[in-house]
Design a protein around this motif. Structure first.
Motif, PDB file in Angstrom:
ATOM      1  N   ARG A  44       1.698  -1.785  68.027  1.00 27.46           N
ATOM      2  CA  ARG A  44       2.467  -2.536  67.048  1.00 27.46           C
ATOM      3  C   ARG A  44       1.930  -2.189  65.656  1.00 27.46           C
ATOM      4  NH1 ARG A  44       2.753  -9.103  66.049  1.00 27.46           N
ATOM      5  NH2 ARG A  44       4.445  -9.022  64.514  1.00 27.46           N
ATOM      6  N   HIS A  45       2.803  -2.186  64.662  1.00 29.98           N
ATOM      7  CA  HIS A  45       2.381  -1.911  63.289  1.00 29.98           C
ATOM      8  C   HIS A  45       1.278  -2.867  62.854  1.00 29.98           C
ATOM      9  CE1 HIS A  45       4.324  -5.527  61.707  1.00 29.98           C
ATOM     10  NE2 HIS A  45       5.314  -5.262  62.554  1.00 29.98           N
ATOM     11  N   ALA A  46       0.533  -2.477  61.853  1.00 32.31           N
ATOM     12  CA  ALA A  46      -0.532  -3.314  61.312  1.00 32.31           C
ATOM     13  C   ALA A  46       0.056  -4.460  60.489  1.00 32.31           C
ATOM     14  CB  ALA A  46      -1.473  -2.459  60.468  1.00 32.31           C
ATOM     15  N   GLU A  47      -0.826  -5.369  60.061  1.00 28.69           N
ATOM     16  CA  GLU A  47      -0.379  -6.555  59.338  1.00 28.69           C
ATOM     17  C   GLU A  47       0.361  -6.175  58.060  1.00 28.69           C
ATOM     18  OE1 GLU A  47      -2.609 -10.633  58.493  1.00 28.69           O
ATOM     19  OE2 GLU A  47      -3.124  -9.129  56.978  1.00 28.69           O
ATOM     20  N   ALA A  48       1.516  -6.803  57.840  1.00 29.60           N
ATOM     21  CA  ALA A  48       2.357  -6.501  56.681  1.00 29.60           C
ATOM     22  C   ALA A  48       2.377  -7.666  55.702  1.00 29.60           C
ATOM     23  CB  ALA A  48       3.782  -6.175  57.131  1.00 29.60           C
ATOM     24  N   GLU A 105      -4.052  -5.432  52.773  1.00 29.38           N
ATOM     25  CA  GLU A 105      -5.346  -4.742  52.816  1.00 29.38           C
ATOM     26  C   GLU A 105      -5.917  -4.802  54.228  1.00 29.38           C
ATOM     27  OE1 GLU A 105      -8.559  -2.549  52.099  1.00 29.38           O
ATOM     28  OE2 GLU A 105      -6.854  -2.813  50.731  1.00 29.38           O
ATOM     29  N   ARG A 106      -5.796  -5.948  54.867  1.00 25.93           N
ATOM     30  CA  ARG A 106      -6.265  -6.046  56.249  1.00 25.93           C
ATOM     31  C   ARG A 106      -5.471  -5.109  57.148  1.00 25.93           C
ATOM     32  NH1 ARG A 106      -7.010 -11.965  58.608  1.00 25.93           N
ATOM     33  NH2 ARG A 106      -4.753 -12.010  58.281  1.00 25.93           N
ATOM     34  N   GLY A 107      -4.170  -5.003  56.900  1.00 23.41           N
ATOM     35  CA  GLY A 107      -3.344  -4.112  57.695  1.00 23.41           C
ATOM     36  C   GLY A 107      -3.744  -2.658  57.537  1.00 23.41           C
ATOM     37  N   ARG A 108      -4.078  -2.267  56.321  1.00 23.50           N
ATOM     38  CA  ARG A 108      -4.510  -0.880  56.105  1.00 23.50           C
ATOM     39  C   ARG A 108      -5.817  -0.592  56.845  1.00 23.50           C
ATOM     40  NH1 ARG A 108      -2.052  -2.118  51.118  1.00 23.50           N
ATOM     41  NH2 ARG A 108      -3.994  -2.850  50.170  1.00 23.50           N
ATOM     42  N   ARG A 109      -6.712  -1.569  56.855  1.00 23.97           N
ATOM     43  CA  ARG A 109      -7.951  -1.396  57.612  1.00 23.97           C
ATOM     44  C   ARG A 109      -7.670  -1.313  59.106  1.00 23.97           C
ATOM     45  NH1 ARG A 109     -11.803  -6.063  56.513  1.00 23.97           N
ATOM     46  NH2 ARG A 109     -13.155  -4.819  57.889  1.00 23.97           N
ATOM     47  N   GLN A 110      -6.771  -2.160  59.597  1.00 21.77           N
ATOM     48  CA  GLN A 110      -6.407  -2.121  61.016  1.00 21.77           C
ATOM     49  C   GLN A 110      -5.868  -0.747  61.410  1.00 21.77           C
ATOM     50  OE1 GLN A 110      -3.551  -5.308  61.012  1.00 21.77           O
ATOM     51  NE2 GLN A 110      -4.988  -6.796  61.893  1.00 21.77           N
ATOM     52  N   GLN A 146       4.098   3.185  57.374  1.00 25.70           N
ATOM     53  CA  GLN A 146       2.803   3.191  56.702  1.00 25.70           C
ATOM     54  C   GLN A 146       1.657   3.130  57.701  1.00 25.70           C
ATOM     55  OE1 GLN A 146       2.718   0.129  53.672  1.00 25.70           O
ATOM     56  NE2 GLN A 146       4.679   0.793  52.828  1.00 25.70           N
ATOM     57  N   THR A 147       1.814   2.342  58.753  1.00 26.15           N
ATOM     58  CA  THR A 147       0.788   2.292  59.798  1.00 26.15           C
ATOM     59  C   THR A 147       0.608   3.665  60.429  1.00 26.15           C
ATOM     60  OG1 THR A 147       1.309  -0.030  60.293  1.00 26.15           O
ATOM     61  CG2 THR A 147       0.141   1.222  61.988  1.00 26.15           C
ATOM     62  N   ALA A 148       1.710   4.308  60.773  1.00 27.90           N
ATOM     63  CA  ALA A 148       1.630   5.624  61.424  1.00 27.90           C
ATOM     64  C   ALA A 148       0.966   6.649  60.522  1.00 27.90           C
ATOM     65  CB  ALA A 148       3.028   6.082  61.825  1.00 27.90           C
ATOM     66  N   ARG A 149       1.255   6.615  59.227  1.00 30.23           N
ATOM     67  CA  ARG A 149       0.634   7.585  58.315  1.00 30.23           C
ATOM     68  C   ARG A 149      -0.872   7.377  58.228  1.00 30.23           C
ATOM     69  NH1 ARG A 149       5.484   6.935  55.276  1.00 30.23           N
ATOM     70  NH2 ARG A 149       4.527   5.343  53.942  1.00 30.23           N
ATOM     71  N   LEU A 150      -1.316   6.127  58.180  1.00 27.78           N
ATOM     72  CA  LEU A 150      -2.746   5.860  58.117  1.00 27.78           C
ATOM     73  C   LEU A 150      -3.437   6.245  59.420  1.00 27.78           C
ATOM     74  CD1 LEU A 150      -2.672   2.452  56.225  1.00 27.78           C
ATOM     75  CD2 LEU A 150      -3.664   4.593  55.396  1.00 27.78           C
ATOM     76  N   VAL A 151      -2.789   6.002  60.542  1.00 26.53           N
ATOM     77  CA  VAL A 151      -3.326   6.469  61.820  1.00 26.53           C
ATOM     78  C   VAL A 151      -3.410   7.988  61.824  1.00 26.53           C
ATOM     79  CG1 VAL A 151      -2.848   6.667  64.289  1.00 26.53           C
ATOM     80  CG2 VAL A 151      -2.546   4.461  63.144  1.00 26.53           C
ATOM     81  N   GLU A 173     -12.642 -10.197  62.736  1.00 27.06           N
ATOM     82  CA  GLU A 173     -11.829 -10.758  61.646  1.00 27.06           C
ATOM     83  C   GLU A 173     -10.472 -10.068  61.501  1.00 27.06           C
ATOM     84  OE1 GLU A 173     -14.577  -7.671  59.705  1.00 27.06           O
ATOM     85  OE2 GLU A 173     -14.681  -9.186  61.290  1.00 27.06           O
ATOM     86  N   LEU A 174     -10.279  -8.935  62.167  1.00 24.92           N
ATOM     87  CA  LEU A 174      -9.005  -8.223  62.088  1.00 24.92           C
ATOM     88  C   LEU A 174      -8.180  -8.347  63.366  1.00 24.92           C
ATOM     89  CD1 LEU A 174     -10.007  -4.890  60.274  1.00 24.92           C
ATOM     90  CD2 LEU A 174      -9.077  -6.993  59.293  1.00 24.92           C
ATOM     91  N   ARG A 175      -8.667  -9.105  64.327  1.00 29.47           N
ATOM     92  CA  ARG A 175      -7.943  -9.258  65.585  1.00 29.47           C
ATOM     93  C   ARG A 175      -6.969 -10.438  65.535  1.00 29.47           C
ATOM     94  NH1 ARG A 175     -13.068  -8.569  69.823  1.00 29.47           N
ATOM     95  NH2 ARG A 175     -13.645  -6.460  69.112  1.00 29.47           N
TER      96      ARG A 175
END
Length: 210
Positions: A15-19, A28-33, A59-64, A198-200
């Motif tokens: 699933r995508h990271a936090e938006a 910011e938390r989503g980018r870290r995830q 955006q999640t896929a690009r960071l991965v 803290e990111l879960r």
């Protein structure tokens, strides 16, 4: 008649990271995830990274992908978008939860509910089942909670309505193995082991968290 050869497919579903509240970008938390998910997958022999068209999935896929070998294709897939994969009738649902599920589905626009089943079928056709050829294939799909639940339901050969009630946290990982001649096998579901505490559990119903 020659039968086409097939091999095991490993489907990694995230699933995508936090938006952000308006869903136009990751927090910011989503980018870290997303970055940590990419680091976790760095040693996986992925043949492709697919993602839905909406910003939070892209955006999640690009960071991965930034954490992976750059020759791995990064591909947008309409089938990996955010939609309702199946709307059950009342008689399909357990009597004690029918009102809650049907009320939940009614909040989504009619066009999203009506086009969803076709996209869900296309997603199964594209991403599941044994892979063509002689080599195992590993693919990542960065998508949304509903399609992640649909993949899990399909792997278990559960009734179509049973995607309802299956939840996935942001940047959590599910892995399904499709081996020729065998039923699909769920190897990992909603795994957050790559994330610090803290990111879960973001994006997950609070009452279901452990």
């Amino acid at each position: 008649m020659t039968t086409a050869r097939t091999s095991t497919r490993f489907l990694y579903v995230a699933r995508h990271a936090e938006a952000s509240p308006d869903e136009t970008e990751l927090t910011e938390r989503g980018r870290r995830q997303a970055t940590l998910l990419g680091e976790h997958l760095r040693g996986t022999p992925l043949a492709a990274v697919h993602h839905g068209p909406l910003p939070r999935a892209a955006q999640t896929a690009r960071l991965v992908h930034d954490q992976l070998a750059q020759d791995i294709p990064l591909q947008v897939a309409q089938e990996a978008g955010d939609y309702v994969p199946y709307v059950p009738s009342r008689k399909e649902l357990p009597a004690d939860s029918a009102d809650r599920f049907l009320g939940f589905l009614e909040q989504f626009p009619e066009d999203e509910r009506s086009r969803g089943p076709e996209l869900a079928d296309a997603a199964l056709a594209r991403f599941t089942g044994a892979a063509p050829g002689d080599e195992p294939r590993h693919e990542l799909v960065v998508t949304h909670a509903f399609l992640a639940a649909w993949f899990v339901r399909d792997a278990l050969d559960a009734p179509a309505w049973r995607w309802l009630g299956l939840n996935h946290a942001n940047a959590a990982l599910t892995v399904v193995r499709y081996t020729p001649g065998r039923p699909a096998a769920l190897l990992v579901v909603n795994d957050m082991g790559h994330l610090p505490a803290e990111l879960r559990w973001t994006g997950f119903p609070p009452e279901l968290r452990v």
